[in-house]
Design an enzyme around this catalytic site. Structure first.
Site, PDB file in Angstrom:
ATOM      1  N   SER A 144       0.927  -1.209  -0.025  1.00 44.18           N
ATOM      2  CA  SER A 144      -0.133  -0.137  -0.068  1.00 44.18           C
ATOM      3  C   SER A 144       0.934   1.049   0.040  1.00 44.18           C
ATOM      4  O   SER A 144       2.304   1.131   0.199  1.00 44.18           O
ATOM      5  CB  SER A 144      -0.922  -0.173   1.437  1.00 44.18           C
ATOM      6  OG  SER A 144      -0.223   0.664   2.332  1.00 44.18           O
ATOM      7  N   ASP A 145       0.335   2.294  -0.207  1.00 44.17           N
ATOM      8  CA  ASP A 145       1.252   3.512   0.094  1.00 44.17           C
ATOM      9  C   ASP A 145       0.940   3.982   1.518  1.00 44.17           C
ATOM     10  O   ASP A 145       0.104   3.099   2.136  1.00 44.17           O
ATOM     11  CB  ASP A 145       0.841   4.848  -1.107  1.00 44.17           C
ATOM     12  CG  ASP A 145       1.881   5.894  -0.834  1.00 44.17           C
ATOM     13  OD1 ASP A 145       2.842   5.650  -0.092  1.00 44.17           O
ATOM     14  OD2 ASP A 145       1.811   6.755  -1.890  1.00 44.17           O
ATOM     15  N   TRP A 146       1.708   5.103   2.006  1.00 46.23           N
ATOM     16  CA  TRP A 146       1.548   5.029   3.169  1.00 46.23           C
ATOM     17  C   TRP A 146       0.209   5.530   3.987  1.00 46.23           C
ATOM     18  O   TRP A 146      -0.551   6.395   3.521  1.00 46.23           O
ATOM     19  CB  TRP A 146       2.586   6.733   3.422  1.00 46.23           C
ATOM     20  CG  TRP A 146       2.547   7.165   4.851  1.00 46.23           C
ATOM     21  CD1 TRP A 146       1.469   7.795   5.542  1.00 46.23           C
ATOM     22  CD2 TRP A 146       3.809   7.018   5.698  1.00 46.23           C
ATOM     23  NE1 TRP A 146       2.144   8.004   6.922  1.00 46.23           N
ATOM     24  CE2 TRP A 146       3.485   7.677   6.974  1.00 46.23           C
ATOM     25  CE3 TRP A 146       4.778   6.583   5.332  1.00 46.23           C
ATOM     26  CZ2 TRP A 146       4.355   7.776   7.945  1.00 46.23           C
ATOM     27  CZ3 TRP A 146       5.994   6.616   6.399  1.00 46.23           C
ATOM     28  CH2 TRP A 146       5.660   7.189   7.685  1.00 46.23           C
ATOM     29  N   ASN A 147      -0.437   4.607   4.848  1.00 46.70           N
ATOM     30  CA  ASN A 147      -1.602   4.535   5.198  1.00 46.70           C
ATOM     31  C   ASN A 147      -2.837   4.657   4.208  1.00 46.70           C
ATOM     32  O   ASN A 147      -3.836   5.038   4.530  1.00 46.70           O
ATOM     33  CB  ASN A 147      -1.847   5.644   6.321  1.00 46.70           C
ATOM     34  CG  ASN A 147      -3.370   5.642   6.924  1.00 46.70           C
ATOM     35  OD1 ASN A 147      -3.553   4.537   7.426  1.00 46.70           O
ATOM     36  ND2 ASN A 147      -3.750   6.711   7.291  1.00 46.70           N
TER      37      ASN A 147
END
Ligand code: NOJ
Length: 762
Positions: A294-297
């Site tokens: 995933s990307d950050w959060n």
């Protein structure tokens, strides 16, 4: 504990070896061995341990996203030692990574090593030009080498995995992250993606100078509405398949180790929970079998997007779609076990994701030696070494784009009295660019230093800052404050200009005016720089404008009034030397733009490979056609454009035949003559236009290019082969379509080339 684990896996591998020797068809490919090792390890793992492999934390001193995780140290520590963290980002250095690895390997039940990831975007410590600049070199070989050097430095510092390359096609200069990609063209972007992935990953991921790469951000992130970072993306399927996806598909073809989601929603579905992207396209159509992070959060952000009521639902949606590692979102570690135990999701979904993570760890050789990358001696020897700095200079020289050079003002010949003016002239930090990993602050060679080292001692070189560009924080994490009213340096600069033969003005954007979260609504020179430039111009118009910036700018006034303009981007470690040697002619510029420069922001998004439209006419006096009434339809500087101190003349395009069938190709050639008395390099570009297609075609698309050196006065015959694959396009349903009919081939030095020949696909 760790030794026990290796023994267990070893027994399973011996078994597969026997089986595969008995069956020659299966042959003991290393992939079979890895699969068996992975399965055997998986069978030993509890559900919690499996989920741990999908949990990623930022543990270093840097934080590359929002959110304050202070106070969670003890929770995270407990999770680390109980095998509930599979990978870590932002923790680096041979010593730190070794300590962290030891903690996990020695204490957790199965001792599965961590993966250490980091954003190694355009260098680790040695900074190469920002990727948009590098792409302007059109030199795939050099781009592969810079990625290779960055990988060697990162690997020597204990890292296994970079979150690069960013391969988002971008058509909107307002978007801050255009600096991180290779511009607006899908074909060039795909070629560069492959070169950079090959550079990072090498032949063998287990080698101690290679690291795993990431194709990001999947997908559509570069089409954020109005160029505003993280904004919604509304594009049609034609754009998705023909512009956005090709670099990602190319990445799978060179076995990129991982994919990263993008933050945006795309046609109303967030990319992180987008089954169409992650399942239908990535897994089924492209058969991709690497890891998806995933990307950050971005899993947590499914709640903000309004498609999940809570983090638990977000976890369910993301894992079901195929987002495998949860970066800093804590959605998986908190909720996956319950979702499995309640029968909401199947454990096999988790097993599949964990398999991919473990496979990457095996391929990197971490089960043979979890500490192999954390080697102090190699770190000292490789990081920031001289060869890497020399490579940074070489590519910086090829990345510079000469935008304008009236009356051959450049290269400078025996100018006695030079004023160097502008906030970026002595700046040793800006050239390092944004996303600079471990670059040493203020370590670049400034333009002024470069000039001092390059110009003959008989030249008088004097400096005035003229104006401050930024008065606020200059770092990755905070918004910069631009100077809008302090003109106190103007007078000194004007006096200096008055008493000089030539003025070199160094203007542009600081490193942190482009990059993540740095979208701008205006794309002129920021702050008071243009005002200063105008005032200096009124006194001494003999100006060479050197620009340092991370995005295309609106340079209409500058183009109209300033005789010489050099696009010097954020060129990295040896920026000053590269620019100075270009100004003095030791380096003959050969860079070409990979994003169109607009005449004004109202033209954005602007890109050369647009559709024809139903009303393309430009007949004089007409009103009812596709245009703005207040600005020309063309960009100020088109894609593929860049001057040289040499001049090139293109001969007539020759085709080996005038038609081809689906299993044939045509050879097309052109003579390019260097009509000057300087040796120079030219990027010869081949574009194709499909004249009639089932779905509205683009005016032209880049299909091939060659960068050739042509000696003064000589001609070179440049040959290309046109094959049917180059004539196909993706229909909106995603199917590749090859349609019979008439095509045009254009060959020239930039995308506005009009000379063409026609041919037919029978
Ligand atoms: C957010 C960015 O979008 C992504 O490109 C980067 O890799 C991660 N942060 C980690 O730093």
């Amino acid at each position: 504990m760790h030794n026990n684990l290796l023994k267990l896996i070893g027994v399973a591998v011996a078994a597969v070896f026997v089986i595969s020797c008995a069956d020659p068809a299966k042959n003991n490919s290393s992939q079979n061995v890895i699969n068996t090792k992975v399965d055997s390890l998986l069978s030993l793992m509890t559900l919690e341990e499996k989920i741990g492999q999908l949990n990623q934390y930022s543990l270093g001193s840097e934080f590359t996203g929002p959110g304050n995780k202070k106070g969670q140290d003890s929770i995270r520590y407990q999770q680390l030692i109980s095998g509930q963290v599979g990978s870590v980002l932002n923790l680096l250095g041979a010593e730190n990574t070794r300590k962290m690895q030891e903690l996990v390997v020695e204490n957790s039940r199965l001792g599965i090593p961590l993966l250490f990831a980091y954003d190694v975007i355009h260098g680790y410590q040695t900074m190469f030009p920002v990727p948009l600049a590098e792409s302007a070199s059109w030199n795939l070989d050099l781009m592969q080498k810079t990625a290779q050097a960055a990988a060697a430095e990162a690997a020597a510092s204990g890292l296994h995995w970079t979150f690069a390359p960013m391969i988002d096609v971008t058509v909107d200069a307002r978007w801050g992250r255009v600096m991180e990609g290779a511009g607006e063209d899908p074909f060039l972007h795909a070629e560069i993606a492959k070169a950079r992935i090959r550079g990072f990953q090498g032949e063998d991921l287990a080698h101690n100078k290679t690291i795993a790469a990431t194709a990001k951000h999947f997908a559509g992130y570069g089409y954020a509405e109005s160029g505003k970072d993280y904004n919604s993306v509304n594009i049609n399927q034609y754009i998705l398949h023909n512009h956005i996806l090709p670099p990602f598909k190319a990445a799978t073809e060179v076995n990129v180790a991982s994919f990263m989601n993008s933050f945006n929603d795309i046609n109303a579905v967030p990319a992180t929970a987008n089954q169409y992207l992650l399942q239908d396209i990535l897994r089924k159509k492209w058969n991709y079998d690497g890891v998806v992070v995933s990307d950050w959060n971005s899993i947590g952000e499914l709640v903000n997007h309004g498609v999940s009521p809570d983090l638990k639902d977000a976890a369910k949606k993301a894992i079901t779609a195929g987002s495998e590692i949860d970066m800093e979102g804590t959605a998986y570690i908190q909720h996956l076990a319950k979702l499995v135990n309640d029968g909401v999701i199947q454990e096999t979904l988790i097993d599949d994701a964990v398999r991919n993570v473990l496979e990457l760890k095996f391929k990197l050789g971490l089960f043979d030696d979890p500490y192999k990358y954390s080697d102090l001696e190699r770190e000292n020897e490789i990081v920031g070494n001289k060869q890497h700095h020399a490579l940074a200079e070489e590519i910086a020289k090829e990345s510079i784009v000469l935008l304008k050079n009236d009356n051959e003002l450049l290269p400078l010949v025996e100018t006695k009295n030079i004023a160097v003016i502008g906030p970026l002239a002595k700046d040793k930090d800006t050239p390092l660019g944004n996303w600079r990993a471990q670059a040493v602050e203020n370590s670049a060679i400034s333009l002024f230093e470069g000039l001092e080292n390059t110009l003959p001692k008989t030249t008088s070189l004097r400096y005035a800052e003229g104006v401050k560009l930024s008065i606020g924080p200059n770092n990755f994490f905070q918004e910069q404050v631009i100077n809008e009213d302090d003109r106190s340096g103007f007078e000194e600069a004007k006096q200096l200009a008055k008493n000089s033969d030539l003025v070199i003005m160094a203007l542009g954007e600081t490193a942190y005016m482009s990059g993540e979260g740095r979208s701008r609504a205006a794309i002129t020179l920021p702050g008071l720089q243009k005002e200063l430039l105008k005032e200096i111009h009124a006194i001494n118009p003999n100006i060479v404008l050197v620009l340092m910036n991370g995005r295309p700018l609106d340079l209409s006034w500058e183009d109209e009034n300033i005789p010489a303009i050099v696009e010097a981007w954020h060129l990295g470690q040896r920026a000053g030397t590269a620019i100075a040697e270009t100004l003095t002619g030791k380096n003959n510029p050969s860079g070409k733009l990979t994003m169109s420069f607009p005449r004004q922001v109202g033209q954005v998004p602007i890109y050369y490979n647009h559709k024809v439209t139903g009303r393309p006419s430009t007949a004089p006096g007409q009103v009812f056609y596709a245009h703005h009434t207040d600005v020309d339809n063309s960009p100020l500087y088109p894609f593929g454009y860049g001057l040289s101190y040499s001049t090139f003349e293109y001969g007539e395009i020759e085709l080996s035949k005038s038609s081809l069938s689906e299993d044939e190709s045509i050879t097309v050639s052109v003579n390019v003559k260097n009509t000057s008395n300087r040796d120079g390099r030219e990027v010869v570009q081949l574009y194709i236009q499909d004249l009639v297609a089932d779905e509205t075609p683009m005016v032209k698309s880049l299909k091939a290019f060659q960068k050739v050196m042509i000696n003064a006065g000589e001609s070179v015959k440049v040959e290309f082969s046109i094959n049917p694959q180059m004539l196909s396009y993706y229909k909106s349903n995603g199917d590749l379509s090859l349609e019979k009919g008439d095509f045009r081939v254009f060959i020239g030095g930039n995308s506005s080339v009009e000379e063409h020949k026609e041919f037919k696909l029978k």
